[in-house]
Write a protein that holds these residues in place. Structure first.
Motif, PDB file in Angstrom:
ATOM      1  N   PHE A 184      -3.078   7.611   5.049  1.00  0.00           N
ATOM      2  CA  PHE A 184      -3.043   6.159   5.271  1.00  0.00           C
ATOM      3  C   PHE A 184      -4.459   5.683   5.582  1.00  0.00           C
ATOM      4  CE2 PHE A 184      -0.384   2.636   7.526  1.00  0.00           C
ATOM      5  CZ  PHE A 184      -1.037   1.669   6.801  1.00  0.00           C
ATOM      6  N   THR A 232       4.280  -0.945   3.331  1.00  0.00           N
ATOM      7  CA  THR A 232       3.806   0.409   3.058  1.00  0.00           C
ATOM      8  C   THR A 232       4.896   1.271   2.436  1.00  0.00           C
ATOM      9  OG1 THR A 232       4.377   1.076   5.308  1.00  0.00           O
ATOM     10  CG2 THR A 232       2.092   0.375   4.903  1.00  0.00           C
ATOM     11  N   LYS A 253      -5.844   2.700   8.119  1.00  0.00           N
ATOM     12  CA  LYS A 253      -4.627   2.371   8.855  1.00  0.00           C
ATOM     13  C   LYS A 253      -4.903   1.440  10.034  1.00  0.00           C
ATOM     14  CE  LYS A 253      -0.837   4.322  11.492  1.00  0.00           C
ATOM     15  NZ  LYS A 253      -0.024   5.488  11.785  1.00  0.00           N
ATOM     16  N   GLU A 302       1.857   9.313   5.600  1.00  0.00           N
ATOM     17  CA  GLU A 302       1.285   8.327   6.523  1.00  0.00           C
ATOM     18  C   GLU A 302       0.244   8.963   7.440  1.00  0.00           C
ATOM     19  OE1 GLU A 302       2.590   4.987   9.827  1.00  0.00           O
ATOM     20  OE2 GLU A 302       4.092   6.409   9.112  1.00  0.00           O
ATOM     21  N   PHE A 339       0.841  -1.196   0.000  1.00  0.00           N
ATOM     22  CA  PHE A 339       0.000   0.000   0.000  1.00  0.00           C
ATOM     23  C   PHE A 339       0.871   1.239   0.000  1.00  0.00           C
ATOM     24  CE2 PHE A 339      -1.852   3.490   2.490  1.00  0.00           C
ATOM     25  CZ  PHE A 339      -2.905   3.813   1.654  1.00  0.00           C
TER      26      PHE A 339
END
Length: 111
Positions: free
Chosen positions: A40, A59, A43, A36, A31
């Motif tokens: 994200f 990630t 998450k 982040e 991903f």
């Protein structure tokens, strides 16, 4: 599974289904997004599934480091794992930016 940004949504549904059915077998997700802390998506769910062993999660956050890191870079870093999956008959799915990311993932697989 390879997904960038909102391209992760179909994989979340897939992983939710696997959780409900208590499915076994390997699931691997690469991903990527820009940041982040901002981008994200899912998450909490993805990290929980990774902690539980339901998915291997790799990630890439392209704007959180000096040098941009994308999904294809993570795939290259873990190429032994990727090829082991392919050799065992894994299916590959790519969702996200069709203009750039899909082609870059394809190039990474050819290297």
């Amino acid at each position: 599974m390879m997904g960038a940004g909102t391209g992760v949504a179909p994989y979340v549904a897939f992983l939710q289904d696997r959780e409900i059915r208590r499915a076994t077998g390997e699931a691997v997700l690469f991903f990527g997004c820009r940041h982040e802390d901002k981008d994200f998506l899912y998450k909490t769910e993805l990290e929980r599934w990774a902690d539980e062993g339901s998915v291997e999660l790799y990630t890439a956050f392209s704007r959180d480091t000096e040098k941009k890191v994308y999904i294809q870079h993570r795939m290259e870093e873990h190429s032994d794992r990727v090829w082991k999956l392919i050799d065992s008959g894994a299916h590959l799915y790519v969702c996200g930016d069709a203009n750039q990311m899909a082609g870059d993932v394809h190039k990474a697989l050819r290297r």
